[in-house]
Design a protein around this motif. Sequence first.
Motif, PDB file in Angstrom:
ATOM      1  N   ALA A 126      -6.426  11.801   3.795  1.00 48.74           N
ATOM      2  CA  ALA A 126      -7.649  11.208   3.271  1.00 48.74           C
ATOM      3  C   ALA A 126      -8.405  10.461   4.368  1.00 48.74           C
ATOM      4  O   ALA A 126      -9.648  10.524   4.436  1.00 48.74           O
ATOM      5  CB  ALA A 126      -7.328  10.270   2.116  1.00 48.74           C
ATOM      6  N   LYS A 127      -7.682   9.763   5.230  1.00 52.65           N
ATOM      7  CA  LYS A 127      -8.342   9.068   6.344  1.00 52.65           C
ATOM      8  C   LYS A 127      -9.082  10.047   7.243  1.00 52.65           C
ATOM      9  O   LYS A 127     -10.254   9.841   7.594  1.00 52.65           O
ATOM     10  CB  LYS A 127      -7.308   8.294   7.154  1.00 52.65           C
ATOM     11  CG  LYS A 127      -6.684   7.103   6.445  1.00 52.65           C
ATOM     12  CD  LYS A 127      -5.666   6.420   7.362  1.00 52.65           C
ATOM     13  CE  LYS A 127      -5.021   5.221   6.687  1.00 52.65           C
ATOM     14  NZ  LYS A 127      -4.021   4.563   7.572  1.00 52.65           N
ATOM     15  N   TRP A 151      -9.452   2.002  -3.901  1.00 54.66           N
ATOM     16  CA  TRP A 151      -9.289   3.343  -4.438  1.00 54.66           C
ATOM     17  C   TRP A 151      -8.540   3.287  -5.778  1.00 54.66           C
ATOM     18  O   TRP A 151      -8.744   4.131  -6.629  1.00 54.66           O
ATOM     19  CB  TRP A 151      -8.550   4.225  -3.438  1.00 54.66           C
ATOM     20  CG  TRP A 151      -9.451   4.683  -2.305  1.00 54.66           C
ATOM     21  CD1 TRP A 151     -10.252   3.890  -1.544  1.00 54.66           C
ATOM     22  CD2 TRP A 151      -9.624   6.015  -1.849  1.00 54.66           C
ATOM     23  NE1 TRP A 151     -10.917   4.634  -0.608  1.00 54.66           N
ATOM     24  CE2 TRP A 151     -10.548   5.952  -0.765  1.00 54.66           C
ATOM     25  CE3 TRP A 151      -9.088   7.239  -2.196  1.00 54.66           C
ATOM     26  CZ2 TRP A 151     -10.947   7.085  -0.066  1.00 54.66           C
ATOM     27  CZ3 TRP A 151      -9.482   8.368  -1.492  1.00 54.66           C
ATOM     28  CH2 TRP A 151     -10.410   8.294  -0.440  1.00 54.66           C
ATOM     29  N   TYR A 174      -6.610  12.343  -4.469  1.00 48.90           N
ATOM     30  CA  TYR A 174      -6.116  11.003  -4.790  1.00 48.90           C
ATOM     31  C   TYR A 174      -6.202  10.755  -6.302  1.00 48.90           C
ATOM     32  O   TYR A 174      -5.306  10.135  -6.893  1.00 48.90           O
ATOM     33  CB  TYR A 174      -6.932   9.963  -4.028  1.00 48.90           C
ATOM     34  CG  TYR A 174      -6.344   8.573  -4.022  1.00 48.90           C
ATOM     35  CD1 TYR A 174      -5.568   8.128  -2.961  1.00 48.90           C
ATOM     36  CD2 TYR A 174      -6.572   7.699  -5.080  1.00 48.90           C
ATOM     37  CE1 TYR A 174      -5.039   6.850  -2.951  1.00 48.90           C
ATOM     38  CE2 TYR A 174      -6.045   6.427  -5.079  1.00 48.90           C
ATOM     39  CZ  TYR A 174      -5.280   6.001  -4.014  1.00 48.90           C
ATOM     40  OH  TYR A 174      -4.741   4.728  -4.014  1.00 48.90           O
ATOM     41  N   ILE A 179      -7.416   3.277   1.490  1.00 51.88           N
ATOM     42  CA  ILE A 179      -6.717   4.122   2.460  1.00 51.88           C
ATOM     43  C   ILE A 179      -6.541   3.404   3.798  1.00 51.88           C
ATOM     44  O   ILE A 179      -5.836   3.914   4.678  1.00 51.88           O
ATOM     45  CB  ILE A 179      -7.468   5.440   2.666  1.00 51.88           C
ATOM     46  CG1 ILE A 179      -8.895   5.196   3.168  1.00 51.88           C
ATOM     47  CG2 ILE A 179      -7.494   6.239   1.371  1.00 51.88           C
ATOM     48  CD1 ILE A 179      -9.678   6.466   3.478  1.00 51.88           C
ATOM     49  N   TRP A 180      -7.140   2.246   3.966  1.00 52.03           N
ATOM     50  CA  TRP A 180      -7.002   1.495   5.206  1.00 52.03           C
ATOM     51  C   TRP A 180      -6.363   0.123   4.995  1.00 52.03           C
ATOM     52  O   TRP A 180      -5.730  -0.405   5.920  1.00 52.03           O
ATOM     53  CB  TRP A 180      -8.377   1.290   5.873  1.00 52.03           C
ATOM     54  CG  TRP A 180      -9.099   2.561   6.177  1.00 52.03           C
ATOM     55  CD1 TRP A 180     -10.035   3.160   5.423  1.00 52.03           C
ATOM     56  CD2 TRP A 180      -8.918   3.386   7.328  1.00 52.03           C
ATOM     57  NE1 TRP A 180     -10.472   4.315   6.011  1.00 52.03           N
ATOM     58  CE2 TRP A 180      -9.804   4.476   7.198  1.00 52.03           C
ATOM     59  CE3 TRP A 180      -8.099   3.308   8.463  1.00 52.03           C
ATOM     60  CZ2 TRP A 180      -9.905   5.486   8.146  1.00 52.03           C
ATOM     61  CZ3 TRP A 180      -8.198   4.309   9.417  1.00 52.03           C
ATOM     62  CH2 TRP A 180      -9.080   5.382   9.262  1.00 52.03           C
ATOM     63  N   ILE A 189      -2.461   9.735   1.985  1.00 52.17           N
ATOM     64  CA  ILE A 189      -3.199   8.676   2.682  1.00 52.17           C
ATOM     65  C   ILE A 189      -3.738   9.159   4.025  1.00 52.17           C
ATOM     66  O   ILE A 189      -4.948   9.041   4.305  1.00 52.17           O
ATOM     67  CB  ILE A 189      -2.313   7.437   2.843  1.00 52.17           C
ATOM     68  CG1 ILE A 189      -1.883   6.903   1.483  1.00 52.17           C
ATOM     69  CG2 ILE A 189      -3.061   6.369   3.631  1.00 52.17           C
ATOM     70  CD1 ILE A 189      -3.028   6.508   0.588  1.00 52.17           C
TER      71      ILE A 189
END
Length: 263
Positions: A82-83, A32, A137, A51-52, A79
């Motif tokens: 966003a997930k 990202w 983001y 994000i992961w 974060i």
Amino acid sequence: TKMRTPALMIFGLVLSPCGWILDLTATVAPDWREIRSIPGVATDTFLQQGIWDICQGSDSSRTIACNQQDTTYFQNAVINPAKGLMVASLLVTLVGLGVAAAGVRCWTDRPSWLIAGLGGILIFLSGVMCLIPIAWYTAILNQIPASGTSISAGYCLILGYIGAIMEILAGAALVIGMFPPCHRWEQRDTRDSWSPRIPAEPPPKANNHRVRSRPPIDIASITTRSDSSVPYRRDSLDDGDFRAPKKMNRPHVVRNHPADADL
């Protein structure tokens, strides 16, 4: 004969899976944003943050090591939302595709605009759900704490924008088809394919002019009349007014044929 699938349905069913693939890539890929100029490491070292997961790589070795720990980064306010939004967007898109496919019904003769439109609403909402975390983001890209000084957007944000726009357009196309004024094609009968509407012809105007009828002609009176406008009459033909042409007088030519006395 099966009817042709409307263009709006084809547009929606083709564009939404493409957007879903791009959104899936943006969700699972750890890029990202990209961070360079990290103190204490080689100058060609960079960090890719998603994000992961977070991965560290180098331009010279082209090797990437993932599962990097950064508690401060993952505790940022953007974060976790966003997930959730990205995963929800992927699931809603799949449900919307299933509903839209049931409405299009390529295996039957007549599609259902209402069911396809409901699927379009779900696809449209999934595109909005994907666009929200991507835009959020991007807005705080430089505000999230980073270990380096050079921060740039990763390819996941670009793919996320493109995928979200594709899903929004696909959903909008299916939703527009729910409204009858937007139907450019409609079925006339089960034998013909989709054809544009042809306006009905106006009824013929009444003719107010009266047509005068002619009196009947008495044929017997015409044949029995003695006076006529023509230069001859029937009885004149019978009386022999038209005489046969005279024979032309040709001179008599005497031909002397040889006789026995002359011999």
